[in-house]
Scaffold this motif. Structure first.
Motif, PDB file in Angstrom:
ATOM      1  N   PHE A  32       0.930  -1.098   0.049  1.00  0.00           N
ATOM      2  CA  PHE A  32       0.289  -0.144   0.346  1.00  0.00           C
ATOM      3  C   PHE A  32       0.818   1.133  -0.183  1.00  0.00           C
ATOM      4  O   PHE A  32       1.917   1.181   0.278  1.00  0.00           O
ATOM      5  CB  PHE A  32      -0.358   0.158   1.136  1.00  0.00           C
ATOM      6  CG  PHE A  32      -2.154   0.798   1.057  1.00  0.00           C
ATOM      7  CD1 PHE A  32      -2.951   0.459   0.110  1.00  0.00           C
ATOM      8  CD2 PHE A  32      -2.025   2.014   1.700  1.00  0.00           C
ATOM      9  CE1 PHE A  32      -3.962   1.010  -0.284  1.00  0.00           C
ATOM     10  CE2 PHE A  32      -4.157   2.531   1.743  1.00  0.00           C
ATOM     11  CZ  PHE A  32      -4.440   2.828   0.649  1.00  0.00           C
ATOM     12  N   ALA A  34       1.835   5.112   0.790  1.00  0.00           N
ATOM     13  CA  ALA A  34       1.801   6.196   1.917  1.00  0.00           C
ATOM     14  C   ALA A  34       1.684   7.795   1.218  1.00  0.00           C
ATOM     15  O   ALA A  34       3.189   7.897   0.840  1.00  0.00           O
ATOM     16  CB  ALA A  34       2.984   5.570   2.740  1.00  0.00           C
ATOM     17  N   TYR A  49       0.163   1.046  10.914  1.00  0.00           N
ATOM     18  CA  TYR A  49      -0.121   2.731  10.569  1.00  0.00           C
ATOM     19  C   TYR A  49      -1.781   3.623  11.570  1.00  0.00           C
ATOM     20  O   TYR A  49      -1.512   2.449  12.023  1.00  0.00           O
ATOM     21  CB  TYR A  49       0.050   3.715   9.434  1.00  0.00           C
ATOM     22  CG  TYR A  49      -2.005   2.764   9.013  1.00  0.00           C
ATOM     23  CD1 TYR A  49      -3.417   2.948   8.846  1.00  0.00           C
ATOM     24  CD2 TYR A  49      -1.652   1.481   7.881  1.00  0.00           C
ATOM     25  CE1 TYR A  49      -4.012   1.813   8.352  1.00  0.00           C
ATOM     26  CE2 TYR A  49      -2.454   0.468   7.349  1.00  0.00           C
ATOM     27  CZ  TYR A  49      -3.414   0.975   7.272  1.00  0.00           C
ATOM     28  OH  TYR A  49      -4.756   0.292   6.743  1.00  0.00           O
ATOM     29  N   GLN A  53      -5.301   7.199   9.596  1.00  0.00           N
ATOM     30  CA  GLN A  53      -4.782   7.692   8.445  1.00  0.00           C
ATOM     31  C   GLN A  53      -5.299   7.586   7.068  1.00  0.00           C
ATOM     32  O   GLN A  53      -4.673   7.595   6.025  1.00  0.00           O
ATOM     33  CB  GLN A  53      -3.311   7.879   9.150  1.00  0.00           C
ATOM     34  CG  GLN A  53      -2.281   8.466  10.079  1.00  0.00           C
ATOM     35  CD  GLN A  53      -0.685   7.725   9.983  1.00  0.00           C
ATOM     36  OE1 GLN A  53      -0.779   6.476  10.685  1.00  0.00           O
ATOM     37  NE2 GLN A  53       0.030   8.111   9.235  1.00  0.00           N
ATOM     38  N   ALA A  54      -6.148   6.553   7.266  1.00  0.00           N
ATOM     39  CA  ALA A  54      -6.600   5.843   6.356  1.00  0.00           C
ATOM     40  C   ALA A  54      -8.164   6.262   6.114  1.00  0.00           C
ATOM     41  O   ALA A  54      -8.909   4.991   5.915  1.00  0.00           O
ATOM     42  CB  ALA A  54      -6.582   4.064   6.050  1.00  0.00           C
ATOM     43  N   ARG A  55      -8.498   6.752   6.460  1.00  0.00           N
ATOM     44  CA  ARG A  55     -10.404   7.309   6.042  1.00  0.00           C
ATOM     45  C   ARG A  55     -10.697   7.328   5.350  1.00  0.00           C
ATOM     46  O   ARG A  55      -9.751   8.375   4.419  1.00  0.00           O
ATOM     47  CB  ARG A  55     -10.125   8.175   7.514  1.00  0.00           C
ATOM     48  CG  ARG A  55     -10.630   7.728   8.940  1.00  0.00           C
ATOM     49  CD  ARG A  55     -10.567   8.856  10.452  1.00  0.00           C
ATOM     50  NE  ARG A  55     -10.761   8.166  11.017  1.00  0.00           N
ATOM     51  CZ  ARG A  55     -10.741   9.397  12.710  1.00  0.00           C
ATOM     52  NH1 ARG A  55     -11.130  10.328  12.223  1.00  0.00           N
ATOM     53  NH2 ARG A  55     -10.964   8.292  13.426  1.00  0.00           N
ATOM     54  N   LEU A  58      -9.575   5.862   0.073  1.00  0.00           N
ATOM     55  CA  LEU A  58      -7.919   6.485  -0.023  1.00  0.00           C
ATOM     56  C   LEU A  58      -6.944   5.474  -1.076  1.00  0.00           C
ATOM     57  O   LEU A  58      -7.358   3.777  -0.324  1.00  0.00           O
ATOM     58  CB  LEU A  58      -7.944   6.831   0.895  1.00  0.00           C
ATOM     59  CG  LEU A  58      -7.719   8.441   1.521  1.00  0.00           C
ATOM     60  CD1 LEU A  58      -7.077   8.741   2.730  1.00  0.00           C
ATOM     61  CD2 LEU A  58      -7.967   9.651   0.212  1.00  0.00           C
ATOM     62  N   TRP A  59      -6.091   5.339  -2.011  1.00  0.00           N
ATOM     63  CA  TRP A  59      -5.508   4.067  -1.992  1.00  0.00           C
ATOM     64  C   TRP A  59      -3.809   4.466  -1.524  1.00  0.00           C
ATOM     65  O   TRP A  59      -2.858   4.650  -2.032  1.00  0.00           O
ATOM     66  CB  TRP A  59      -5.616   4.293  -3.525  1.00  0.00           C
ATOM     67  CG  TRP A  59      -5.228   6.181  -4.601  1.00  0.00           C
ATOM     68  CD1 TRP A  59      -6.417   6.969  -4.380  1.00  0.00           C
ATOM     69  CD2 TRP A  59      -3.523   6.331  -5.049  1.00  0.00           C
ATOM     70  NE1 TRP A  59      -5.417   7.793  -5.178  1.00  0.00           N
ATOM     71  CE2 TRP A  59      -3.985   7.939  -5.014  1.00  0.00           C
ATOM     72  CE3 TRP A  59      -2.178   5.557  -4.537  1.00  0.00           C
ATOM     73  CZ2 TRP A  59      -3.009   8.789  -5.850  1.00  0.00           C
ATOM     74  CZ3 TRP A  59      -1.570   6.689  -5.258  1.00  0.00           C
ATOM     75  CH2 TRP A  59      -2.037   7.911  -5.460  1.00  0.00           C
ATOM     76  N   TYR A  60      -3.960   5.287  -0.477  1.00  0.00           N
ATOM     77  CA  TYR A  60      -2.726   5.464  -0.132  1.00  0.00           C
ATOM     78  C   TYR A  60      -2.918   6.412   1.670  1.00  0.00           C
ATOM     79  O   TYR A  60      -3.842   6.323   2.058  1.00  0.00           O
ATOM     80  CB  TYR A  60      -2.298   6.820  -0.482  1.00  0.00           C
ATOM     81  CG  TYR A  60      -3.092   7.954  -0.700  1.00  0.00           C
ATOM     82  CD1 TYR A  60      -3.053   8.956   0.667  1.00  0.00           C
ATOM     83  CD2 TYR A  60      -2.695   7.696  -1.609  1.00  0.00           C
ATOM     84  CE1 TYR A  60      -3.239  10.071   0.797  1.00  0.00           C
ATOM     85  CE2 TYR A  60      -3.930   9.305  -2.140  1.00  0.00           C
ATOM     86  CZ  TYR A  60      -3.741  10.061  -0.770  1.00  0.00           C
ATOM     87  OH  TYR A  60      -4.878  11.236  -1.376  1.00  0.00           O
ATOM     88  N   VAL A  61      -2.265   5.838   2.715  1.00  0.00           N
ATOM     89  CA  VAL A  61      -2.722   6.456   4.074  1.00  0.00           C
ATOM     90  C   VAL A  61      -1.421   8.191   4.159  1.00  0.00           C
ATOM     91  O   VAL A  61      -0.878   7.764   3.295  1.00  0.00           O
ATOM     92  CB  VAL A  61      -1.465   5.908   5.678  1.00  0.00           C
ATOM     93  CG1 VAL A  61      -2.156   4.195   4.574  1.00  0.00           C
ATOM     94  CG2 VAL A  61      -0.515   5.461   4.712  1.00  0.00           C
ATOM     95  N   ARG A  62      -2.033   8.424   4.665  1.00  0.00           N
ATOM     96  CA  ARG A  62      -2.100  10.586   5.111  1.00  0.00           C
ATOM     97  C   ARG A  62      -0.617  10.189   5.495  1.00  0.00           C
ATOM     98  O   ARG A  62      -0.474  10.014   7.339  1.00  0.00           O
ATOM     99  CB  ARG A  62      -2.553  11.025   5.765  1.00  0.00           C
ATOM    100  CG  ARG A  62      -4.385  11.034   4.532  1.00  0.00           C
ATOM    101  CD  ARG A  62      -5.302  12.094   5.455  1.00  0.00           C
ATOM    102  NE  ARG A  62      -6.493  12.029   4.963  1.00  0.00           N
ATOM    103  CZ  ARG A  62      -7.602  11.129   4.867  1.00  0.00           C
ATOM    104  NH1 ARG A  62      -7.626  10.418   6.099  1.00  0.00           N
ATOM    105  NH2 ARG A  62      -8.913  11.310   4.147  1.00  0.00           N
TER     106      ARG A  62
END
Length: 249
Positions: A32, A34, A49, A53-55, A58-62
């Protein structure tokens, strides 16, 4: 065993012990992305994570993950053991592990962020050893127990081949000027096929795989006006990096 299968086995062997060690509010994913900043996007082989961070869809974590794990391949070894550690340190990733397979078996390089904001020397766990880690959760790592013994792979030689056609030229319809960094939204529409892994470092696309002069020519057409660099001899495993071109008049 080919690289793809080797990679899948090593990552899958880590999924269960990491999943069992996670604390409330923590989650993990494999393969995945980031989003570390507007111009830097990294695809970890496995990451832990915070759930917040992944609410959303999304195709990434913040932001920086709590733990980033990279499994070394012939194409990624130089970056995983060197410049990627520096990148994760700069973005304050608390823990960074690198899984490498050598002739004497699997080993895990562990880096944890100190109070001074640096990883320091790090620890290498191999050869029947184990280590009790605390970040981002308490866990005991014993490579001989987690992984099967698998054949090692030689590291590629390092040199550089840089394209010379760097005169400033107009960018494509969805790219900024050739002297400017590429941001994530524009980069996401121009991923090439055939790459082992694709990332964005400080506005510079990085493609992992085996590349030669033909790939450089294709990249020059895809990213007009930018500098295309092979980070190893043509045809050998490694990375191809797209750098900004010279500023226009």
């Amino acid at each position: 065993m080919n690289h793809t299968l080797l990679h899948q086995v090593l990552v899958s062997d880590l999924v269960v012990p990491i999943g069992l060690a996670e604390e409330p509010g923590q989650e993990s994913l494999t393969g995945f992305g980031a989003r570390l900043s507007d111009d830097t996007w990294i695809r970890c082989d496995l990451m832990v994570y915070r759930a917040d961070q992944a609410r959303g869809d999304l195709w990434y974590v913040r932001g920086a993950p709590l733990l980033a794990v990279e499994v070394v391949s012939a194409a990624s070894r130089i970056r995983d053991l060197g410049t990627k550690k520096d990148l994760y340190e700069r973005f304050e990733v608390p823990a960074y592990w690198v899984v490498d397979v050598r002739d004497d078996g699997p080993r895990v390089h562990v880096h944890e962020l100190g109070d001074d904001g640096h990883y320091g020397e790090g620890v290498v766990i191999a050869g029947g050893r184990s280590a009790a880690l605390t970040r981002p959760f308490p866990i005991e790592i014993a490579p001989d127990k987690i992984f099967d013994r698998l054949p090692g792979r030689p590291a590629p030689r390092r040199s550089a081949t840089v394209s010379e056609r760097t005169a400033a030229r107009p960018a494509g319809p969805d790219l900024p000027g050739s002297e400017e960094p590429i941001l994530i939204d524009a980069f996401g529409h121009r991923w090439p096929t055939g790459a082992e892994k694709v990332e964005l470092w400080d506005g510079c696309p990085v493609f992992y795989g085996e590349w030669d002069e033909r790939d450089v020519e294709i990249a020059e057409r895809t990213y007009p006006g930018r500098v295309v660099r092979l980070d190893q001899p043509p045809g050998e495993p490694g990375t191809m990096t797209i750098l900004p071109g010279p500023a226009g008049d």
